[in-house]
Design a protein around this motif. Structure first.
Motif, mmCIF file in Angstrom:
data_model
loop_
_atom_site.group_PDB
_atom_site.id
_atom_site.type_symbol
_atom_site.label_atom_id
_atom_site.label_comp_id
_atom_site.label_asym_id
_atom_site.label_seq_id
_atom_site.Cartn_x
_atom_site.Cartn_y
_atom_site.Cartn_z
ATOM 1 N N ILE A 108 0.741 6.648 71.761
ATOM 2 C CA ILE A 108 2.047 5.863 71.782
ATOM 3 C C ILE A 108 1.810 4.597 72.600
ATOM 4 O O ILE A 108 2.467 3.752 72.346
ATOM 5 C CB ILE A 108 2.960 6.830 72.840
ATOM 6 C CG1 ILE A 108 3.354 7.996 71.815
ATOM 7 C CG2 ILE A 108 4.240 6.365 73.289
ATOM 8 C CD1 ILE A 108 4.118 9.213 72.679
ATOM 9 N N ALA A 109 1.063 4.692 73.879
ATOM 10 C CA ALA A 109 0.579 3.360 74.429
ATOM 11 C C ALA A 109 0.081 2.518 73.518
ATOM 12 O O ALA A 109 0.391 1.124 73.916
ATOM 13 C CB ALA A 109 -0.364 3.799 75.699
ATOM 14 N N ALA A 110 -0.626 2.835 72.631
ATOM 15 C CA ALA A 110 -1.407 1.502 71.719
ATOM 16 C C ALA A 110 -0.327 1.167 70.728
ATOM 17 O O ALA A 110 -0.263 -0.210 70.490
ATOM 18 C CB ALA A 110 -2.652 2.270 70.944
ATOM 19 N N LEU A 111 0.569 1.966 70.232
ATOM 20 C CA LEU A 111 1.731 1.715 69.157
ATOM 21 C C LEU A 111 2.567 0.595 70.121
ATOM 22 O O LEU A 111 2.957 -0.336 69.482
ATOM 23 C CB LEU A 111 2.264 2.818 68.710
ATOM 24 C CG LEU A 111 1.603 3.549 67.515
ATOM 25 C CD1 LEU A 111 2.260 4.766 67.103
ATOM 26 C CD2 LEU A 111 1.044 2.610 66.681
ATOM 27 N N ALA A 112 2.931 0.929 71.284
ATOM 28 C CA ALA A 112 3.872 0.096 72.044
ATOM 29 C C ALA A 112 3.267 -1.292 72.293
ATOM 30 O O ALA A 112 3.875 -2.219 72.201
ATOM 31 C CB ALA A 112 4.332 0.811 73.458
ATOM 32 N N ALA A 113 2.029 -1.343 72.681
ATOM 33 C CA ALA A 113 1.272 -2.740 73.028
ATOM 34 C C ALA A 113 1.344 -3.457 71.714
ATOM 35 O O ALA A 113 1.585 -4.785 71.530
ATOM 36 C CB ALA A 113 0.047 -2.469 73.490
ATOM 37 N N GLN A 114 1.078 -2.984 70.392
ATOM 38 C CA GLN A 114 0.780 -3.821 69.356
ATOM 39 C C GLN A 114 2.046 -3.864 68.513
ATOM 40 O O GLN A 114 2.311 -4.816 67.752
ATOM 41 C CB GLN A 114 -0.127 -2.934 68.299
ATOM 42 C CG GLN A 114 -1.636 -2.498 68.689
ATOM 43 C CD GLN A 114 -2.279 -1.717 68.031
ATOM 44 O OE1 GLN A 114 -2.471 -1.840 66.941
ATOM 45 N NE2 GLN A 114 -3.254 -1.126 68.548
ATOM 46 N N LEU A 115 3.038 -3.357 68.836
ATOM 47 C CA LEU A 115 4.497 -3.649 68.591
ATOM 48 C C LEU A 115 5.195 -4.926 69.019
ATOM 49 O O LEU A 115 5.775 -5.491 68.252
ATOM 50 C CB LEU A 115 5.569 -2.319 68.727
ATOM 51 C CG LEU A 115 5.450 -1.143 67.778
ATOM 52 C CD1 LEU A 115 6.428 -0.181 68.505
ATOM 53 C CD2 LEU A 115 6.006 -1.646 66.675
ATOM 54 N N VAL A 116 4.709 -5.416 69.985
ATOM 55 C CA VAL A 116 5.173 -6.647 70.968
ATOM 56 C C VAL A 116 4.411 -7.560 70.771
ATOM 57 O O VAL A 116 4.724 -8.891 71.013
ATOM 58 C CB VAL A 116 5.478 -6.501 72.283
ATOM 59 C CG1 VAL A 116 6.708 -5.053 72.472
ATOM 60 C CG2 VAL A 116 4.221 -5.895 72.953
ATOM 61 N N ILE B 277 6.436 -10.831 69.994
ATOM 62 C CA ILE B 277 7.226 -11.290 71.042
ATOM 63 C C ILE B 277 6.395 -11.936 72.340
ATOM 64 O O ILE B 277 6.686 -12.545 72.900
ATOM 65 C CB ILE B 277 7.803 -10.059 71.807
ATOM 66 C CG1 ILE B 277 9.068 -9.301 70.505
ATOM 67 C CG2 ILE B 277 8.713 -10.200 73.067
ATOM 68 C CD1 ILE B 277 9.741 -8.048 70.952
ATOM 69 N N ALA B 278 4.976 -11.233 72.322
ATOM 70 C CA ALA B 278 4.264 -11.504 73.594
ATOM 71 C C ALA B 278 2.920 -12.051 72.921
ATOM 72 O O ALA B 278 2.396 -11.563 71.987
ATOM 73 C CB ALA B 278 4.238 -10.499 74.721
ATOM 74 N N THR B 279 1.995 -12.937 73.833
ATOM 75 C CA THR B 279 0.793 -13.144 73.568
ATOM 76 C C THR B 279 -0.062 -12.086 73.894
ATOM 77 O O THR B 279 -0.982 -11.715 73.197
ATOM 78 C CB THR B 279 0.256 -14.345 74.722
ATOM 79 O OG1 THR B 279 1.293 -15.530 74.178
ATOM 80 C CG2 THR B 279 -0.961 -14.885 74.103
ATOM 81 N N TRP B 280 0.232 -11.180 74.834
ATOM 82 C CA TRP B 280 -0.579 -10.113 75.237
ATOM 83 C C TRP B 280 0.492 -9.015 75.677
ATOM 84 O O TRP B 280 1.518 -9.384 76.394
ATOM 85 C CB TRP B 280 -1.767 -10.163 76.268
ATOM 86 C CG TRP B 280 -1.419 -10.767 77.459
ATOM 87 C CD1 TRP B 280 -1.467 -12.140 77.516
ATOM 88 C CD2 TRP B 280 -1.158 -10.044 78.531
ATOM 89 N NE1 TRP B 280 -1.218 -12.331 79.027
ATOM 90 C CE2 TRP B 280 -0.935 -11.037 79.640
ATOM 91 C CE3 TRP B 280 -0.779 -8.693 79.006
ATOM 92 C CZ2 TRP B 280 -0.532 -10.700 80.716
ATOM 93 C CZ3 TRP B 280 -0.426 -8.296 80.231
ATOM 94 C CH2 TRP B 280 -0.183 -9.398 81.174
ATOM 95 N N ALA B 281 -0.114 -7.758 75.602
ATOM 96 C CA ALA B 281 0.884 -6.387 76.289
ATOM 97 C C ALA B 281 -0.319 -5.485 76.941
ATOM 98 O O ALA B 281 -1.303 -5.277 76.448
ATOM 99 C CB ALA B 281 1.579 -6.029 75.239
ATOM 100 N N ALA B 282 0.333 -4.910 78.109
ATOM 101 C CA ALA B 282 -0.506 -4.010 78.603
ATOM 102 C C ALA B 282 0.554 -2.753 78.664
ATOM 103 O O ALA B 282 1.595 -3.008 79.177
ATOM 104 C CB ALA B 282 -1.312 -4.217 79.776
ATOM 105 N N VAL C 212 5.657 -10.546 82.816
ATOM 106 C CA VAL C 212 7.015 -9.780 83.153
ATOM 107 C C VAL C 212 6.867 -8.307 82.877
ATOM 108 O O VAL C 212 5.950 -7.811 81.876
ATOM 109 C CB VAL C 212 8.252 -10.334 82.361
ATOM 110 C CG1 VAL C 212 7.990 -10.032 81.030
ATOM 111 C CG2 VAL C 212 9.616 -9.711 83.081
ATOM 112 N N SER C 213 7.133 -7.366 83.850
ATOM 113 C CA SER C 213 7.128 -6.021 83.666
ATOM 114 C C SER C 213 8.316 -5.326 83.127
ATOM 115 O O SER C 213 9.300 -5.536 83.873
ATOM 116 C CB SER C 213 6.300 -5.532 84.836
ATOM 117 O OG SER C 213 6.372 -4.133 85.030
ATOM 118 N N ILE D 230 3.882 -7.726 79.655
ATOM 119 C CA ILE D 230 3.697 -8.664 78.562
ATOM 120 C C ILE D 230 3.344 -10.004 79.216
ATOM 121 O O ILE D 230 3.975 -10.158 80.397
ATOM 122 C CB ILE D 230 5.069 -8.671 77.680
ATOM 123 C CG1 ILE D 230 6.213 -9.262 78.354
ATOM 124 C CG2 ILE D 230 5.177 -7.238 77.095
ATOM 125 C CD1 ILE D 230 7.260 -9.569 77.500
ATOM 126 N N GLY D 231 2.681 -10.835 78.724
ATOM 127 C CA GLY D 231 2.419 -12.255 78.831
ATOM 128 C C GLY D 231 2.848 -13.029 78.070
ATOM 129 O O GLY D 231 2.771 -12.828 76.438
#
Length: 837
Positions: A470-478, A482-487, A538-539, A554-555
């Motif tokens: 779920i964490a991997a999918l959430a990061a790759q969705l944005v 929407i963002a340059t990177w996500a964690a 932003v978090s 996200i960044g």
């Protein structure tokens, strides 16, 4: 208006400049008279951060003197940008020149800015595609606002100029119904900086009744019935501080009455006095500026272009920041479903995403502009988030209510005045309608896009019960939409938070990004100081039912996050949080279920000296350890016991009966009950459970070693497929007669059968998941298919026989089996050793 109207001696500009000159070029008309065709006013400034503000005041005053107020907004906007560019890129002293040529066709106004660093070139006219930097965008804006612009280089200076063309027809028509010219009286009143009247001409006496000796020495405020002017309601003292003002007012007559008048006010900063020209209101057209071209036409033209909504808002923010000379400017839009306003665009030294701002200075009940001279004293939190000391704002009114705000801020206190607010409100009035129109259209597009995005996210996350996935999918969705990177950070049941997954638009930066982010934050996620880089960080919390599951960080390269994207990310985080919560419950339930299920199966198969055994057990339900089938193999005294059963049905209910049956068989066998007695007791136990339709087929037997080798097998079958015995010569026989199922009839009686399991013989016991394995209309055991399969296993070990049967069941059909599969294989050795008790 005739050309001669432009030949009046110009009033000198404000004393804020170091040097200033006014020049008038002349030419001869057909009658030989000399008339002014060009007017020039120039000034000089130091190359300091204050230069743009001084330049704006200078241009606004000059255009007011030249009766070109209708060009003021565009001209001030362009001047501010040119001077700012010169200060930033040259850093030298600056000369500013305004040149009006009314004899040109069409008439034109040129504004020139000279610096003394010719080696410094201006930035490109327009941003690099894909870039979000704000520097270098001014000339593109100038190219859109001005009719022409250019750059001229000399050995000692660089000149940047813009040209605005004047529309025809500036002669001020005399309004219908105006008073006869014979009744015109132009009063001239001069007051010092304290507001005391110093001069009062005869025309003022005729108009207002006060003689000069009665008026001189009085305070001007005693002679004026001040009621404010325009929508901003400035005080008389504030008005007297303005460089120039025209408008309607009321003055007190000597006889006690009030006379409506039209006033043209000029502040002479050199002599530190105010000059008022006063006429009766009926003659106001004499002092009023010429009919204005629609204010902000060029801004309207700019906004009328087919710009994407985000670019439209960025352009407005840029216009506000340039025209008002603030350190930063913002466009706020009303957040959905509340009274708060959120940052939709920013320009200048923006501090990044500031999100939704709580009601206060920005509220739905505010319909007038506002100035905050010391923001920390009024709203410390807002000052911290905007990193500002002073602020000015004007509402974007739609239907009488603010749909948003244009805001300008500065890092120093008391930066803005009423004159600037008038410009800000003017801009707000021009952009309110197009912004609201585009906002509604964008909201509709965003709503459709949001539904599509969330539907895609929901489909990807559906059925996923692993938190890491779920964490991997959430990061790759944005990323990179929407963002340059996500964690994604995950918080477990103990409250510990860890970095679970990172994803960068350029995968080669993933390892570097993981190192830059804290692996285990030592502070709450909303208080973490994220590494400062080129992106705005932003978090978003992952919270559901009052419990935190972590955060999505996200960044973005863009300095601000549009409200629609902020809302979309909030919705996505709610969806991710629900899936994390479900995954947590699923994991907890799965762990509990797995522990309970494993208790229903033997921990290990008892070693059988002289016998070789093998077991295959495959529940049909995905993820289950135990189904409706069960097996057991254990020792009792001097013999071994085995059991293989099948409960009617599947799932947890069948597993519950499985546990009851297996434990009952083992317990009764340990108490030395015979196989027949075990069946009888278990039959009664199932009937006492009282659940209809819960039947049990059971195959149970005892193996007693024989001195000559092999074993004596005592066996009974309660509705179970009979076991098959494989002889060394390949012959296969069924070794038990099926009897009544357990759990059907309380008076049922069960009996046992006995046979000898000779050395090298193999006993195969299966459930109906083997015999009834289906491929269309065909079953595996049709035509004694299982016996035929077993007959080919002569000479194989117990494990080899079990694997061959399992493989045959698996490959019998393309579709997976829909029933539990259990099989037990026992092979006798040449000589059985006695059981050690």
């Amino acid at each position: 208006m005739t050309l001669a109207a432009f030949s009046q001696p110009p009033v000198r500009s404000a004393s804020v400049c170091h040097s200033e000159s006014d020049r008038t070029a002349t030419s001869s008309d057909v009658l030989g008279r000399t008339v002014d065709t060009t007017r020039v006013s120039s000034t000089a400034f130091d190359g300091t951060p204050h230069a743009p503000a001084h330049a704006r005041r200078f241009v606004r005053q000059v255009l007011g003197e030249w009766r070109l107020d209708h060009l003021a907004e565009d001209a001030v906007l362009l001047t501010s940008e040119l001077v700012t560019n010169a200060v930033v890129h040259a850093g030298t002293g600056i000369e500013l020149t305004c040149r009006l040529d009314v004899d040109a066709d069409p008439a034109k106004l040129e504004i020139e800015v000279d610096d003394h660093h010719p080696a410094r070139t201006l930035p490109e006219a327009g941003p690099v595609p894909g870039s979000t930097r704000t520097s270098g965008r001014g000339l593109a804006l100038a190219g859109m606002l001005a009719d022409a612009w250019g750059v001229t280089y000399t050995r000692t200076a660089k000149r940047v100029w813009v040209r605005l063309e004047l529309a025809d027809g500036y002669d001020a028509p005399e309004p219908a119904g105006a008073a006869p010219i014979e009744t015109l009286h132009v009063g001239v009143i001069v007051a010092d900086r304290d507001g005391l009247v110093q001069s009062w001409n005869a025309e003022a006496e005729t108009l207002l009744g006060w003689r000069a000796d009665q008026a001189i020495g009085r305070r001007l405020e005693k002679l004026v019935a001040w009621r404010g002017h325009g929508p901003y309601t400035m005080s008389l003292a504030d008005t007297l501080c303005l460089g120039r003002w025209r408008g309607e007012a009321h003055m007190r007559h000597r006889d006690g009455g009030v006379v409506p008048v039209y006033v043209s006010h000029l502040r002479d900063r050199v002599r530190r006095c105010s000059v008022w020209l006063v006429v009766a209101l009926d003659h106001g057209h004499v002092l009023a500026p010429p009919p204005r071209r629609e204010a902000g036409r060029r801004i309207k033209d700019l906004l009328g272009q087919d710009l994407p909504f985000a670019e439209l808002l960025d352009t407005i923010a840029r216009i506000v920041q340039i025209s008002c000379g603030g350190d930063a400017a913002y466009v706020l839009l009303a957040a959905d479903g509340g009274d708060a306003f959120g940052v939709a665009a920013g320009a200048g030294a923006t501090p990044g995403l500031v999100g939704v701002l709580a009601p206060g200075i920005f509220g739905r009940d505010r319909t007038a502009p506002a100035i905050v001279a010391d923001l920390p004293a009024v709203d410390a939190e807002l000052a911290r988030r905007l990193r500002a000391r002073s602020l000015a704002c004007a509402p974007l009114l739609a239907g009488g209510e603010p749909a948003g705000y244009v805001v300008v801020t500065a890092t120093s206190p008391d930066r803005f005045d009423e004159e600037l607010v008038a410009s800000l409100q003017h801009i707000a009035a021009q952009v309110a309608v197009p912004v609201q129109r585009e906002r509604l259209a964008e909201r509709d597009r965003a709503h459709r896009g949001r539904l599509s995005f969330l539907a895609e996210a929901g489909e990807l996350l559906a059925g996923v019960h692993d938190e890491e996935v779920i964490a991997a999918l959430a990061a790759q969705l944005v990323v990179p939409k929407i963002a340059t990177w996500a964690a994604v950070y995950l918080t477990d049941l103990t409250g510990m938070t860890r970095l679970a997954h990172v994803w960068h638009s350029e995968e080669r930066h993933n390892a570097e990004l993981r190192k830059a982010l804290p692996a285990v934050p030592r502070t709450p996620l909303d208080e973490v100081s994220w590494p400062v880089g080129p992106e705005t960080v932003v978090s978003f919390p992952l919270v559901t039912q009052g419990r935190s599951h972590g955060a999505l960080v996200i960044g973005r390269v863009e300095p601000t996050l549009p409200l629609e994207l902020a809302d979309l990310l909030s919705d996505l985080c709610r969806l991710v949080s629900l899936n994390l919560h479900t995954a947590m419950l699923y994991a907890r339930q799965a762990t509990t279920s797995r522990v309970l299920q494993r208790s229903l199966l033997p921990l290990r198969v008892a070693p059988m000296p002289g016998l070789e055994s093998a077991v295959v057990y495959e529940p049909a339900e995905e993820g289950a350890d135990v189904g409706g089938d069960f097996y057991d193999l254990f020792t009792v005294a001097d013999h071994w016991c085995f059991a293989l059963g099948d409960v009617c049905g599947s799932g947890p209910e069948a597993a519950a009966v499985t546990g009851l049956a297996r434990h009952a068989v083992r317990l009764l066998a340990k108490e030395h009950y015979t196989v027949a007695d075990i069946f009888d007791r278990l039959n009664h136990a199932l009937l006492e459970e009282g659940e209809e339709g819960r039947f049990l087929s059971l195959l149970c037997g005892e193996l007693t070693p024989l001195p000559q080798g092999g074993a004596l097998c005592t066996i009974a079958s309660a509705g179970h497929p009979p076991p098959l015995l494989l002889r060394p010569d390949g012959k296969v026989e069924a070794m038990a007669t099926p009897q009544l199922l357990l759990g059907i009839e309380s008076g049922a009686r069960f009996y046992v059968e006995t046979f000898e399991l000779a050395p090298e013989e193999v006993l195969l016991c299966v459930t109906d998941g083997v015999t009834e394995r289906r491929d269309g209309e065909r079953l595996l055991d049709d035509g004694d298919g299982l016996a035929v399969l077993l007959s080919g296993c002569t000479g194989l070990s117990a494990h080899a026989v079990a694997e061959r049967v399992r493989h045959a069941v698996e490959t019998f059909a393309d579709e997976p089996s829909q029933d539990d599969v259990a099989l037990l294989v026992i092979k006798a050795a040449a000589v059985l050793r006695p059981v050690m008790t």
